[in-house]
Design an enzyme around this catalytic site. Structure first.
Site, PDB file in Angstrom:
ATOM      1  N   THR A 212      17.231 -33.206 -57.536  1.00 20.62           N
ATOM      2  CA  THR A 212      16.933 -33.521 -56.128  1.00 20.62           C
ATOM      3  C   THR A 212      18.258 -33.678 -55.400  1.00 20.62           C
ATOM      4  O   THR A 212      19.256 -34.080 -56.010  1.00 20.62           O
ATOM      5  CB  THR A 212      16.159 -34.835 -56.003  1.00 20.62           C
ATOM      6  OG1 THR A 212      16.958 -35.867 -56.582  1.00 20.62           O
ATOM      7  CG2 THR A 212      14.832 -34.774 -56.714  1.00 20.62           C
ATOM      8  N   LYS A 466      11.256 -48.652 -36.780  1.00 22.31           N
ATOM      9  CA  LYS A 466      10.385 -49.824 -36.671  1.00 22.31           C
ATOM     10  C   LYS A 466      10.691 -50.544 -35.372  1.00 22.31           C
ATOM     11  O   LYS A 466      11.713 -51.202 -35.239  1.00 22.31           O
ATOM     12  CB  LYS A 466      10.575 -50.734 -37.876  1.00 22.31           C
ATOM     13  CG  LYS A 466      10.102 -50.041 -39.138  1.00 22.31           C
ATOM     14  CD  LYS A 466      10.178 -50.926 -40.361  1.00 22.31           C
ATOM     15  CE  LYS A 466       9.711 -50.099 -41.552  1.00 22.31           C
ATOM     16  NZ  LYS A 466      10.690 -49.951 -42.596  1.00 22.31           N
ATOM     17  N   TRP A 471       5.429 -48.612 -35.912  1.00 23.12           N
ATOM     18  CA  TRP A 471       6.246 -47.505 -36.397  1.00 23.12           C
ATOM     19  C   TRP A 471       6.234 -46.351 -35.404  1.00 23.12           C
ATOM     20  O   TRP A 471       5.192 -45.969 -34.889  1.00 23.12           O
ATOM     21  CB  TRP A 471       5.718 -46.999 -37.748  1.00 23.12           C
ATOM     22  CG  TRP A 471       5.955 -47.943 -38.878  1.00 23.12           C
ATOM     23  CD1 TRP A 471       6.478 -49.200 -38.776  1.00 23.12           C
ATOM     24  CD2 TRP A 471       5.681 -47.733 -40.256  1.00 23.12           C
ATOM     25  NE1 TRP A 471       6.544 -49.775 -40.011  1.00 23.12           N
ATOM     26  CE2 TRP A 471       6.062 -48.897 -40.941  1.00 23.12           C
ATOM     27  CE3 TRP A 471       5.158 -46.665 -40.981  1.00 23.12           C
ATOM     28  CZ2 TRP A 471       5.928 -49.027 -42.328  1.00 23.12           C
ATOM     29  CZ3 TRP A 471       5.024 -46.798 -42.356  1.00 23.12           C
ATOM     30  CH2 TRP A 471       5.415 -47.969 -43.022  1.00 23.12           C
TER      31      TRP A 471
END
Ligand code: AMP
Length: 570
Positions: A212, A466, A471
């Site tokens: 990754t 936030k 959100w």
């Protein structure tokens, strides 16, 4: 409605714990053959039943190269034979640092055919990351394109396990290099006759390794098996999915080093589709040329590639004469790309979501029965979502306590995924146990799931803004902003705010030759997003930082704007 669907068995609560499924008691064994799923079988099948079907490569040297599955089959076996002669053992990780070309494809099957693991390294990574990855995987051999020899020259004395570098070239194109142990690929396979039986491995044996990109900490290795890779391409290949045909011509723009080129390295030969590989040229004019000259019907890549192509088409008033379908994933598909492909060029867009850890396809967005009759605007709204899980993938969204949230298209939570081609751990146990108590992998993405099962990614968990306990989705604002005719790229990050904790900052790269103002951008967003989602400031930069897999690099943007004070925070 969502509650009712849950009751009917569509919600996350339908899944009994695994302990209850895997009966330990006596059972009647099925009477079917125990033939393990094996990746080399794909190439055997292609050579036997589609032997004359073509593979076309734009070589790094320039000319177009043509071959067939029958020839690739022979050369891949020669490659396996040579690797065996070099002493490669089952389970060893043999690296490739290469673009999509026929030689990379042969090396891929050759490596796996010796029972070893094909470890694709993303050449766009930083040198230190390549060193870390290669040492962690203990690569004894690294296949490399000539273009990456200079990188290897710089890092060779830090590669602890590398015995030799196999250059994917013929003798005439071998680079002059100070690397001592260079092997010429064409010479290496010319010495073999190809009479080689694939080394047969159990289906759960490792076959592929892909790290990754790791925006925080070291990259982590995702170790695919024969079984997981085959199940992924079969699962994503169904009618309401990638749905390839032998009559298709596929342009695999998505790199083989990006999670198995989303399965195309398997699905093209197994379906007998013609495969076109673009080498290192992924710019608009080069991709367009291959699409047209090779009569491509299907292609796949990340949105940035398609932005380059669309700009080329628009600037030169061109048409796409054979392309029918394009799979787009890796980042959210902006409305502008979807509408340009579908409305201006008659090409169907299939939005895909996935990650290296999910082999990589987890969801595909294909309209369901009933949705195909909806007004166009409604269809577009659905097609901008990331789609439905492909069977047998299971998905749920959970809140901070791990409690499953409803499939109502509104509640958003962490996206969790489970299935036979989803990672259960990272290579050598890095990063600990990534699964929850029910065996779901935490994707790190935040999403909604609607009543029809379509997910919509709102953010990476760490990128969510936030604001006053609520959100804000950075992805949604970005996708709208990038629809402004003067905007090339857009990114939104959260910045400190004394009252709301965080508020959005919109960062814009204008299109070449265009200038655009803060006020124009804000006026464009007005009415398209909730008032309290409106960015508190808009700034302009010349170039967007990207990760090695083409995503906007938010960590770099956060660093760049760490001292920026929002006007509302003063
Ligand atoms: P990688 O492992 O490099 O392929 O990155 C996987 C991540 O890319 C996912 O966890 C998502 O955050 C992002 N991603 C992939 N596909 C999409 C998509 N269609 N829309 C939004 N984000 C995506």
């Amino acid at each position: 409605m969502a509650g009712l669907l849950g009751f009917l068995g569509r919600g996350p609560e339908r899944h009994a714990p695994d302990a209850a499924r895997g009966d330990k008691g006596p059972f009647l064994e099925g009477l079917m053959q125990d033939v393990p799923l094996s990746i080399p079988d794909i190439l055997d099948h292609a050579a036997c039943f589609h032997g004359a079907r073509e593979m076309v490569t734009r070589t790094l040297e320039g000319p177009i190269h043509r071959t067939t599955y029958a020839d690739l089959h022979l050369r891949a076996r020669k490659c396996a034979q040579a690797l065996k002669r070099l002493g490669v053992k089952p389970g060893e990780r043999i690296a490739t640092l290469a673009w999509n070309t026929y030689r990379h494809f042969e090396a891929w099957y050759g490596i796996i055919g010796t029972g070893a693991v094909c470890h694709t390294i993303n050449p766009r990574l930083f040198e230190d990351q390549i060193v870390y990855i290669s040492n962690h995987a203990e690569n004894p051999y690294i296949f490399t394109d000539t273009t990456f020899v200079p990188i290897l020259e710089k890092i060779a004395d830090r590669l602890d396990s590398a015995k030799a570098f196999i250059v994917l070239a013929d003798r005439a194109h071998m680079p002059k290099s100070k690397l001592k142990n260079l092997i010429c690929y064409e010479d290496m396979i010319a010495a073999e006759d190809g009479r080689f039986n694939w080394v047969r491995m159990p289906e759960t044996a490792a076959a592929g390794l892909c790290y990754t990109s790791g925006t925080t900490g070291n990259p982590k290795g995702v170790l695919y098996s024969h079984r997981s890779n085959i199940l992924m391409y079969l699962a994503s290949g169904v009618g309401d999915g990638i749905s390839l045909h032998s009559s298709d011509t596929i342009l695999a723009v998505v790199p083989m080093f990006h999670a198995n080129s989303w399965g195309l390295v398997y699905s093209a030969p197994s379906n007998g589709a013609k495969l076109v590989l673009p080498g290192m040229k992924l710019d608009g004019p080069s991709v367009y040329e291959l699409l047209e000259t090779e009569k491509v019907t299907f292609t796949a890549a990340v949105p940035t590639v398609w932005l380059m192509l669309l700009q080329h088409l628009e600037a030169n008033n061109l048409k796409l004469s054979t392309l029918k379908r394009v799979v787009i994933g890796g980042s959210a598909v902006p409305r502008r790309i979807l509408e340009a492909f579908e409305d201006n060029y008659g090409v169907e867009v299939i939005h895909a979501w996935g990650m290296t850890e999910t082999s990589p396809i987890g969801t595909l967005c294909v309209l369901k029965a009933g949705q195909t009759d909806l007004p166009r605007a409604e269809q577009v709204k659905i097609k901008l979502k990331q789609g439905r899980p492909i069977f047998p993938v299971q998905l749920k969204i959970v809140d901070d306590e791990g409690k499953a949230l409803p499939h109502d298209g509104k509640a958003f939570g962490r996206l969790m995924i489970k299935g036979p081609f989803i990672a259960k751990a990272y290579f050598k146990g890095e990063g600990g146990d990534p699964l929850d108590a029910d065996g779901y992998f935490d994707t790190g993405d935040v999403a909604t799931i609607d009543g029809e099962g379509f997910i919509q990614i709102t953010d990476r968990a760490k990128d969510v803004i936030k604001s006053g306990g609520e959100w804000i989705s950075s992805i949604e604002i970005e996708n709208i902003a990038v629809g402004h005719p003067k905007v090339a790229e857009a990114a939104v990050i959260g910045l400190y705010h004394p009252k709301w904790d965080e508020r959005p900052l919109l960062i814009i790269v204008p299109k070449a030759g265009e200038s655009v103002t803060r006020e124009e951008i804000l006026a464009y967003l007005e009415g398209k997003i909730a008032k309290w989602w409106m960015p508190d400031d808009v700034v302009f930069i010349e170039e967007m930082p990207h990760t090695a897999t083409g995503k906007i690099q938010k960590t770099a943007l956060r660093e760049m704007f760490k001292d920026h004070v929002l006007p509302t925070a003063k």
